[in-house]
Design an enzyme around this catalytic site. Structure first.
Site, mmCIF file in Angstrom:
data_model
loop_
_atom_site.group_PDB
_atom_site.id
_atom_site.type_symbol
_atom_site.label_atom_id
_atom_site.label_comp_id
_atom_site.label_asym_id
_atom_site.label_seq_id
_atom_site.Cartn_x
_atom_site.Cartn_y
_atom_site.Cartn_z
ATOM 1 N N LYS A 1 1.389 3.711 -3.429
ATOM 2 C CA LYS A 1 0.924 5.108 -3.372
ATOM 3 C C LYS A 1 2.097 6.077 -3.558
ATOM 4 O O LYS A 1 1.947 7.121 -4.207
ATOM 5 C CB LYS A 1 0.213 5.378 -2.044
ATOM 6 N N TYR B 1 0.821 -1.224 0.000
ATOM 7 C CA TYR B 1 0.000 0.000 0.000
ATOM 8 C C TYR B 1 0.854 1.272 0.000
ATOM 9 O O TYR B 1 0.754 2.079 -0.942
ATOM 10 C CB TYR B 1 -1.015 -0.005 1.147
#
Length: 373
Positions: free
Chosen positions: A159, A155
């Site tokens: 990002k 994650y």
């Protein structure tokens, strides 16, 4: 920008739907295109009420579908890209997270260049900045400090790379000869009515006699209310549309926080739910260092078992670090460049979230009644 239109990806999500509601109030906006994989029936009904204010087109499609993105971007003036897979527990396959969060963003940027969309606003996350260690103390940090996550967890990693791609795309030549201008917003942990994290936490407590489990009593963070994050997106698009403000915003990222008091995640959860009789677990919790090494051992066990069995550890080192760090940020740069100030005070945000938690408690009680009859 007379007669402009805006595409919102992830429009059915926790943040995306708030952005759609605020966009409906914008002057001279001719059309909102709301893109998501699927929309819940109650949200479709809610969005249909906005049709009286502005044209709202619902687009069901995948962020990895190039043809869908091409159609969605055609004739659009602004893209607000909130669509993302959020996973801090490493439950979702790494490839899925990297595809949606990174490849999906790259495909959308390319679709914007082909369709000559001049403005692109990206919803990033505080996790691209860290925290990298629970021992580090980061307080009232700002953009000039250039903090960067060193985690390889999918994650924050996806990002971080997606945000870099968005900011690097600032200045791209568009098909019509124009120029693409981009910026990224890095909100803190977002709370508010509809938060899936808060929803799961409250339901876990309801099944535990109203006892809120300890996760992060050692952290000091500045969570942000969802309505204020949505508002920051509106101000970012206004700034990029304004010839005077745009040059200082193009290619920049901004930390988005508000006036929610700095507190631990445990205290936030308690402050939002105590009105309904919830209480914090009074039992002693493990020292952070021990919890961290236990997480490391569980990760090793998971890795060793992976050829024959998928073992999902209850927590990991990334989660322990996230939950137990002193990690707060200032919104002064957003205030200076975007004219940002929170739309909702802490008291208003707390009241709205507390009322929503109350509705979950009521729902739970009704479910129990149904089961006992």
């Amino acid at each position: 920008m007379a007669g402009w239109s805006c595409l919102v990806t992830g429009a059915g999500g926790f943040l995306g739907q708030r952005i759609v509601h605020l966009l409906a109030e914008e002057k001279e906006l001719q059309e909102i295109r709301a893109l998501d994989k699927a929309f819940r029936p109650e949200l479709l009904e809610e969005f249909s009420k906005l049709q009286s204010k502005t044209k709202l087109t619902m687009v069901e499609g995948d962020i990895l579908d190039e043809q869908c993105l091409k159609r969605a971007c055609q004739g659009t003036s602004v893209v607000i890209h909130t669509a993302s897979v959020i996973d801090v527990m490493n439950v979702i396959h790494r490839e899925t997270i990297m595809n949606v969060n990174l490849k999906g963003t790259q495909l959308l940027l390319e679709a914007c260049a082909q369709a000559s969309v001049p403005i692109f606003i990206y919803t990033s996350t505080i996790e691209v900045a860290g925290p990298n260690s629970y021992r580090d103390i980061i307080q009232n940090a700002h953009e000039e400090e250039h903090l960067e996550s060193t985690w390889s967890a999918p994650y924050p990693y996806s990002k971080k790379l997606a945000e870099k791609a968005v900011l690097a795309a600032n200045g791209w030549a568009l098909k019509n000869g124009g120029t693409l201008h981009t910026c990224a917003l890095r909100p803190m942990y977002i709370y508010g009515e509809g938060s899936i994290f808060l929803y799961n936490y409250i339901y876990k407590a309801l099944r535990n006699n109203g006892i809120l489990t300890h996760h992060s009593k050692f952290s000091i963070v500045n969570p942000v209310y969802v309505g204020n994050v949505a508002w920051a997106h509106i101000l970012a698009l206004r700034a990029l549309q304004d010839p005077k403000k745009a040059p200082s915003v193009q290619g920049q990222f901004y930390y988005i926080s508000d006036d929610t008091p700095h507190q631990s995640y445990d205290d936030l959860n308690y402050n939002l739910s105590k009105e309904w009789g919830f209480s914090l677990d009074s039992r002693m919790s493990l020292p952070i260092s021990l919890e961290y090494w236990l997480a490391f051992l569980l990760e090793i066990v998971s890795f060793l078992l992976s050829p024959i069995y998928k073992y999902q550890p209850p927590f990991n080192r990334h989660m322990v670090t996230l939950s137990n760090s002193i990690f707060t940020f200032s919104y002064k740069k957003a205030q200076r460049d975007l004219g940002y100030k929170p739309l909702f005070s802490w008291e208003e945000a707390k009241q709205k979230t507390t009322e929503w938690i109350g509705s979950l408690v009521k729902q739970h009680k009704e479910t129990l009644k149904t089961k006992t009859h």
